[in-house]
Design a protein around this motif. Structure first.
Motif, PDB file in Angstrom:
ATOM      1  N   LEU A  46       0.834  -1.205   0.000  1.00 12.60           N
ATOM      2  CA  LEU A  46       0.000   0.000   0.000  1.00 12.60           C
ATOM      3  C   LEU A  46       0.866   1.250   0.000  1.00 12.60           C
ATOM      4  O   LEU A  46       0.600   2.205  -0.724  1.00 12.60           O
ATOM      5  N   LYS A  47       1.917   1.225   0.800  1.00  7.06           N
ATOM      6  CA  LYS A  47       2.800   2.388   0.876  1.00  7.06           C
ATOM      7  C   LYS A  47       3.588   2.586  -0.418  1.00  7.06           C
ATOM      8  O   LYS A  47       4.040   3.691  -0.707  1.00  7.06           O
ATOM      9  N   LEU A  48       3.745   1.513  -1.200  1.00 11.18           N
ATOM     10  CA  LEU A  48       4.439   1.617  -2.488  1.00 11.18           C
ATOM     11  C   LEU A  48       3.488   2.004  -3.623  1.00 11.18           C
ATOM     12  O   LEU A  48       3.905   2.105  -4.763  1.00 11.18           O
ATOM     13  N   GLY A  49       2.207   2.191  -3.314  1.00 11.80           N
ATOM     14  CA  GLY A  49       1.299   2.684  -4.332  1.00 11.80           C
ATOM     15  C   GLY A  49       0.036   1.891  -4.559  1.00 11.80           C
ATOM     16  O   GLY A  49      -0.800   2.300  -5.357  1.00 11.80           O
ATOM     17  N   ALA A  50      -0.119   0.757  -3.891  1.00 10.37           N
ATOM     18  CA  ALA A  50      -1.357  -0.005  -4.063  1.00 10.37           C
ATOM     19  C   ALA A  50      -2.531   0.810  -3.540  1.00 10.37           C
ATOM     20  O   ALA A  50      -2.429   1.466  -2.503  1.00 10.37           O
ATOM     21  N   GLU A  51      -3.625   0.801  -4.263  1.00 11.61           N
ATOM     22  CA  GLU A  51      -4.805   1.534  -3.826  1.00 11.61           C
ATOM     23  C   GLU A  51      -5.659   0.724  -2.878  1.00 11.61           C
ATOM     24  O   GLU A  51      -6.300   1.279  -2.000  1.00 11.61           O
ATOM     25  N   HIS A  52      -5.702  -0.609  -3.076  1.00  5.20           N
ATOM     26  CA  HIS A  52      -6.585  -1.448  -2.260  1.00  5.20           C
ATOM     27  C   HIS A  52      -6.042  -2.860  -2.161  1.00  5.20           C
ATOM     28  O   HIS A  52      -5.449  -3.371  -3.103  1.00  5.20           O
ATOM     29  N   ILE A  53      -6.281  -3.478  -1.018  1.00  8.42           N
ATOM     30  CA  ILE A  53      -5.930  -4.878  -0.796  1.00  8.42           C
ATOM     31  C   ILE A  53      -7.174  -5.609  -0.332  1.00  8.42           C
ATOM     32  O   ILE A  53      -7.954  -5.084   0.454  1.00  8.42           O
ATOM     33  N   PHE A  54      -7.350  -6.805  -0.837  1.00 11.50           N
ATOM     34  CA  PHE A  54      -8.429  -7.695  -0.410  1.00 11.50           C
ATOM     35  C   PHE A  54      -7.759  -8.938   0.147  1.00 11.50           C
ATOM     36  O   PHE A  54      -6.912  -9.527  -0.521  1.00 11.50           O
ATOM     37  N   GLY A  55      -8.079  -9.325   1.378  1.00 13.24           N
ATOM     38  CA  GLY A  55      -7.419 -10.464   1.986  1.00 13.24           C
ATOM     39  C   GLY A  55      -8.394 -11.530   2.426  1.00 13.24           C
ATOM     40  O   GLY A  55      -9.571 -11.256   2.665  1.00 13.24           O
ATOM     41  N   THR A  56      -7.902 -12.750   2.498  1.00 15.63           N
ATOM     42  CA  THR A  56      -8.701 -13.867   2.994  1.00 15.63           C
ATOM     43  C   THR A  56      -7.895 -14.655   4.024  1.00 15.63           C
ATOM     44  O   THR A  56      -6.666 -14.695   3.967  1.00 15.63           O
ATOM     45  N   ASP A  57      -8.590 -15.259   4.964  1.00 18.62           N
ATOM     46  CA  ASP A  57      -7.969 -16.151   5.940  1.00 18.62           C
ATOM     47  C   ASP A  57      -9.043 -17.050   6.521  1.00 18.62           C
ATOM     48  O   ASP A  57     -10.223 -16.701   6.530  1.00 18.62           O
ATOM     49  N   LEU A  58      -8.616 -18.201   7.006  1.00 20.71           N
ATOM     50  CA  LEU A  58      -9.542 -19.124   7.659  1.00 20.71           C
ATOM     51  C   LEU A  58      -9.728 -18.768   9.131  1.00 20.71           C
ATOM     52  O   LEU A  58     -10.708 -19.160   9.744  1.00 20.71           O
ATOM     53  N   ASP A  59      -8.805 -18.020   9.699  1.00 15.40           N
ATOM     54  CA  ASP A  59      -8.775 -17.721  11.126  1.00 15.40           C
ATOM     55  C   ASP A  59      -9.241 -16.297  11.378  1.00 15.40           C
ATOM     56  O   ASP A  59      -8.664 -15.339  10.871  1.00 15.40           O
ATOM     57  N   GLU A  60     -10.283 -16.139  12.201  1.00 14.55           N
ATOM     58  CA  GLU A  60     -10.780 -14.795  12.490  1.00 14.55           C
ATOM     59  C   GLU A  60      -9.753 -13.948  13.224  1.00 14.55           C
ATOM     60  O   GLU A  60      -9.777 -12.710  13.138  1.00 14.55           O
ATOM     61  N   ASN A  61      -8.805 -14.568  13.941  1.00 15.39           N
ATOM     62  CA  ASN A  61      -7.738 -13.817  14.606  1.00 15.39           C
ATOM     63  C   ASN A  61      -6.839 -13.106  13.591  1.00 15.39           C
ATOM     64  O   ASN A  61      -6.280 -12.053  13.885  1.00 15.39           O
ATOM     65  N   ALA A  62      -6.689 -13.687  12.421  1.00 15.58           N
ATOM     66  CA  ALA A  62      -5.877 -13.067  11.376  1.00 15.58           C
ATOM     67  C   ALA A  62      -6.500 -11.752  10.926  1.00 15.58           C
ATOM     68  O   ALA A  62      -5.797 -10.772  10.677  1.00 15.58           O
ATOM     69  N   ILE A  63      -7.807 -11.739  10.834  1.00 18.29           N
ATOM     70  CA  ILE A  63      -8.494 -10.533  10.417  1.00 18.29           C
ATOM     71  C   ILE A  63      -8.274  -9.427  11.445  1.00 18.29           C
ATOM     72  O   ILE A  63      -8.012  -8.277  11.093  1.00 18.29           O
ATOM     73  N   GLN A  64      -8.333  -9.789  12.715  1.00 10.95           N
ATOM     74  CA  GLN A  64      -8.075  -8.806  13.765  1.00 10.95           C
ATOM     75  C   GLN A  64      -6.631  -8.312  13.694  1.00 10.95           C
ATOM     76  O   GLN A  64      -6.366  -7.130  13.875  1.00 10.95           O
ATOM     77  N   ALA A  65      -5.676  -9.215  13.425  1.00 12.22           N
ATOM     78  CA  ALA A  65      -4.262  -8.818  13.318  1.00 12.22           C
ATOM     79  C   ALA A  65      -4.062  -7.822  12.188  1.00 12.22           C
ATOM     80  O   ALA A  65      -3.304  -6.855  12.322  1.00 12.22           O
ATOM     81  N   VAL A  66      -4.739  -8.037  11.075  1.00 13.58           N
ATOM     82  CA  VAL A  66      -4.643  -7.099   9.953  1.00 13.58           C
ATOM     83  C   VAL A  66      -5.165  -5.732  10.386  1.00 13.58           C
ATOM     84  O   VAL A  66      -4.528  -4.705  10.137  1.00 13.58           O
ATOM     85  N   LYS A  67      -6.311  -5.720  11.043  1.00 18.89           N
ATOM     86  CA  LYS A  67      -6.891  -4.445  11.484  1.00 18.89           C
ATOM     87  C   LYS A  67      -5.951  -3.717  12.437  1.00 18.89           C
ATOM     88  O   LYS A  67      -5.802  -2.494  12.359  1.00 18.89           O
ATOM     89  N   GLU A  68      -5.290  -4.449  13.333  1.00 14.81           N
ATOM     90  CA  GLU A  68      -4.331  -3.835  14.251  1.00 14.81           C
ATOM     91  C   GLU A  68      -3.151  -3.241  13.488  1.00 14.81           C
ATOM     92  O   GLU A  68      -2.691  -2.139  13.806  1.00 14.81           O
ATOM     93  N   ASN A  69      -2.661  -3.973  12.475  1.00 15.49           N
ATOM     94  CA  ASN A  69      -1.550  -3.462  11.673  1.00 15.49           C
ATOM     95  C   ASN A  69      -1.958  -2.226  10.878  1.00 15.49           C
ATOM     96  O   ASN A  69      -1.178  -1.289  10.724  1.00 15.49           O
ATOM     97  N   LEU A  70      -3.178  -2.219  10.366  1.00 13.69           N
ATOM     98  CA  LEU A  70      -3.657  -1.038   9.639  1.00 13.69           C
ATOM     99  C   LEU A  70      -3.700   0.170  10.566  1.00 13.69           C
ATOM    100  O   LEU A  70      -3.241   1.255  10.198  1.00 13.69           O
ATOM    101  N   GLU A  71      -4.239  -0.050  11.752  1.00 15.06           N
ATOM    102  CA  GLU A  71      -4.340   1.056  12.711  1.00 15.06           C
ATOM    103  C   GLU A  71      -2.962   1.576  13.103  1.00 15.06           C
ATOM    104  O   GLU A  71      -2.721   2.788  13.095  1.00 15.06           O
ATOM    105  N   SER A  72      -2.028   0.671  13.391  1.00 12.01           N
ATOM    106  CA  SER A  72      -0.695   1.108  13.814  1.00 12.01           C
ATOM    107  C   SER A  72       0.075   1.789  12.677  1.00 12.01           C
ATOM    108  O   SER A  72       1.008   2.539  12.934  1.00 12.01           O
TER     109      SER A  72
END
Length: 173
Positions: A46-72
């Motif tokens: 994203l910082k190199l120019g991507a406008e959007h990312i779509f992600g998938t995971d089987l583990d709901e904890n992964a989704i929370q980890a992504v949100k934490e990384n986005l916030e930080s």
């Protein structure tokens, strides 16, 4: 341009090709191991120019980890959509990902998963799109190559080695 991004090999690809890539949309296949590391790679994209990312995971904890990384990293959640699901066999996830719209797919996962993924991933790549795989232990290299060669939509264009690990790159015909 669009990318499906996995782990280290994906980061290397972006780092070495960022001048020639204009990233606009990325699908990030998240797998349970090292979720925070992988979401950081997407944030780098994203910082190199991507406008959007779509992600998938089987583990709901992964989704929370992504949100934490986005916030930080002060990145709005609307730039990185993430859902729980498996692109290999979940039609709803496949449909949300879209078909024939990605320039690059990158997956750093175990050989048996790459063997399953190769059948699906070609449907999401544009003609001429690149599929970079890694995370293949050398004793499984031939199994992965056999599966990739059996896929009429893919052709192997490069194999690289780092110690006992193998990366195989294909192009969608």
């Amino acid at each position: 341009s669009s990318i499906i991004i996995g782990k280290i090999i994906g980061f290397r690809f972006i780092r070495f090709h960022k001048k020639s890539l204009k990233l606009s949309r990325i699908i990030f296949l998240i797998f349970p191991q090292s979720v925070k590391w992988r979401s950081r790679q997407s944030i780098t994209a994203l910082k190199l120019g991507a406008e959007h990312i779509f992600g998938t995971d089987l583990d709901e904890n992964a989704i929370q980890a992504v949100k934490e990384n986005l916030e930080s990293n002060q990145i709005p959640e609307d730039r990185f959509g993430v859902i729980q699901g498996n692109i290999i066999d979940n039609k709803a996830v496949q449909d949300q990902a879209g078909y024939g719209c990605y320039d690059i797919a990158v997956a750093n996962i175990l050989a048996p998963v790459i063997i399953l993924l190769q059948g699906e991933i070609a449907r999401h790549l544009k003609q001429g799109g690149i599929f970079i795989t890694s995370g293949i232990i050398d004793m499984k290299e031939q199994d992965v190559k056999n599966a990739l060669e059996a896929n009429e939509e893919l052709e192997i264009i490069e194999t690289t080695y780092q110690g006992e690990w193998v990366s195989i790159t294909c192009r969608r015909k």
